[in-house]
Design an enzyme around this catalytic site. Structure first.
Site, PDB file in Angstrom:
ATOM      1  N   SER A   4       0.853  -1.182   0.000  1.00 37.41           N
ATOM      2  CA  SER A   4       0.000   0.000   0.000  1.00 37.41           C
ATOM      3  C   SER A   4       0.889   1.232   0.000  1.00 37.41           C
ATOM      4  O   SER A   4       1.885   1.290   0.740  1.00 37.41           O
ATOM      5  CB  SER A   4      -0.911   0.002   1.232  1.00 37.41           C
ATOM      6  OG  SER A   4      -1.765   1.129   1.217  1.00 37.41           O
ATOM      7  N   HIS A  23       2.554  12.170  -1.107  1.00 37.55           N
ATOM      8  CA  HIS A  23       2.132  13.562  -1.001  1.00 37.55           C
ATOM      9  C   HIS A  23       3.280  14.457  -1.477  1.00 37.55           C
ATOM     10  O   HIS A  23       4.166  14.811  -0.690  1.00 37.55           O
ATOM     11  CB  HIS A  23       1.780  13.919   0.445  1.00 37.55           C
ATOM     12  CG  HIS A  23       0.600  13.198   0.999  1.00 37.55           C
ATOM     13  ND1 HIS A  23      -0.692  13.473   0.599  1.00 37.55           N
ATOM     14  CD2 HIS A  23       0.504  12.220   1.942  1.00 37.55           C
ATOM     15  CE1 HIS A  23      -1.530  12.699   1.266  1.00 37.55           C
ATOM     16  NE2 HIS A  23      -0.838  11.924   2.078  1.00 37.55           N
ATOM     17  N   HIS A  59      -2.644   7.270  -4.445  1.00 36.47           N
ATOM     18  CA  HIS A  59      -2.759   6.080  -3.599  1.00 36.47           C
ATOM     19  C   HIS A  59      -2.794   4.851  -4.493  1.00 36.47           C
ATOM     20  O   HIS A  59      -3.404   4.874  -5.568  1.00 36.47           O
ATOM     21  CB  HIS A  59      -4.041   6.153  -2.761  1.00 36.47           C
ATOM     22  CG  HIS A  59      -4.515   4.828  -2.251  1.00 36.47           C
ATOM     23  ND1 HIS A  59      -5.554   4.131  -2.848  1.00 36.47           N
ATOM     24  CD2 HIS A  59      -4.091   4.062  -1.216  1.00 36.47           C
ATOM     25  CE1 HIS A  59      -5.744   3.006  -2.190  1.00 36.47           C
ATOM     26  NE2 HIS A  59      -4.881   2.926  -1.202  1.00 36.47           N
ATOM     27  N   HIS A  72      -6.313   7.458 -16.160  1.00 38.75           N
ATOM     28  CA  HIS A  72      -7.382   6.494 -16.439  1.00 38.75           C
ATOM     29  C   HIS A  72      -7.039   5.604 -17.635  1.00 38.75           C
ATOM     30  O   HIS A  72      -7.439   4.432 -17.669  1.00 38.75           O
ATOM     31  CB  HIS A  72      -8.697   7.234 -16.686  1.00 38.75           C
ATOM     32  CG  HIS A  72      -9.355   7.702 -15.426  1.00 38.75           C
ATOM     33  ND1 HIS A  72     -10.170   6.883 -14.666  1.00 38.75           N
ATOM     34  CD2 HIS A  72      -9.308   8.893 -14.770  1.00 38.75           C
ATOM     35  CE1 HIS A  72     -10.597   7.553 -13.610  1.00 38.75           C
ATOM     36  NE2 HIS A  72     -10.087   8.772 -13.645  1.00 38.75           N
TER      37      HIS A  72
END
Length: 303
Positions: free
Chosen positions: A95, A99, A109, A148
């Site tokens: 994970s 920032h 993320h 995307h």
């Protein structure tokens, strides 16, 4: 399902290698090394957190690997599968949250994970999950489209319908209900992935994990050196507050980590270093800050 009997070993090896590759690429961009902090969990397992703070590019970032196990499933994991409540379990994943300091460079993320529950004389119950999403503070349409497009490319080999489904899942999941706004411009999200055979499911998760650097680093390279001032930093700190709200109020991964006795420092390494809240603040009409709300914090088709 005998192929899953020793499934955790190749998954663990992949995840540890993924963490290494991502950190190496990020260190090359930032110019400063990530610290390495390994930890053990009392009930079983542990992990390694790779952290950077006050870097050249990243104000704060963490790329964590964990492999934990236990005797009794936490309620957050068994909520959708009551039949496995009380089983022995193990969970592993990578994970990350990054920032950047520059307000024009978005927060990102990514997570890929594997869960398996065991019970004597029964087949194990397993599933994969993961995804990635982008949280800009100042929106750029070409960044959103690129992100995307890479997400779609990672999923297309496994079914033409998956991207639309996982994009909607991401839009629905990373949504602050109490604010009635998306956390960012989305990406992909999936959980409970086991409708494909194990090897195919694992391949899909590898495709997602391996596509992260292609999805994010070109955006970071475009934005990390743009000139900015106090106004942009102030707005960035205000919008980071939404990130904190989501993680502490809504995020299932945070809840699972805390409920399962995970390491708090590693669970909360996703938090931004500087955050502001204001009472009922509204952006000035027609401003770049207002454009984030009107043009980017909306569910739309970016491709």
């Amino acid at each position: 399902m005998t192929s899953t009997a020793h499934a955790s070993s190749p998954v663990k090896a992949y995840l540890q290698d993924l963490q290494h590759r991502i950190v190496a690429a990020l260190e090359a961009i930032d110019g400063q090394p990530f610290l390495s902090d390994s930890w053990q969990r009392q009930e079983g397992g542990g992990g390694t957190s790779r952290i950077i703070e006050e870097g050249n590019i990243f104000e704060r970032g963490g790329v964590g690997f964990s492999h934990v196990m236990g005797k009794h499933l936490p309620s957050s994991a068994a909520a959708n599968r009551p039949e496995i409540a009380g089983r022995e379990w193990e969970a592993m994943g990578v994970s990350l949250v990054l920032h950047p300091r520059n307000p024009y460079a978005p927060t990102v993320h990514m997570n890929v994970r594997f869960f398996i529950a065991h019970e004597q004389d029964q087949e194990p119950v397993w599933w994969f999950g993961g995804g990635m999403d982008l949280t800009p503070y100042y929106g750029f349409a070409d960044d959103a489209s690129h992100f995307h497009r890479v997400c779609r490319g990672a999923l297309t080999p496994f079914g033409d319908e998956l991207h639309a489904r996982y994009k909607k899942w991401c839009d629905d999941y990373f949504y602050l209900k109490h604010r009635q706004e998306p956390r960012g411009i989305g990406g992909i999200f999936f959980d409970d992935l086991n409708h494909l055979p194990f090897n195919d499911s694992f391949a899909l998760v590898r495709s997602v994990g391996d596509s992260f650097l292609d999805a994010y680093t070109p955006i970071l390279q475009r934005r990390k050196d743009l000139a900015y001032g106090e106004r942009q930093r102030d707005f960035q700190a205000y919008r980071r507050g939404r990130y904190v709200e989501f993680n502490l109020v809504l995020d299932r991964g945070t809840l699972f980590g805390l409920q399962s006795g995970g390491r708090t420092e590693s669970i909360l390494m996703s938090m931004p270093p500087l955050v502001k809240w204001r009472y009922n603040w509204q952006p000035e009409a027609g401003s770049p800050e207002a454009t984030l709300y009107s043009d980017f914090l909306v569910h739309k088709e970016w491709l």
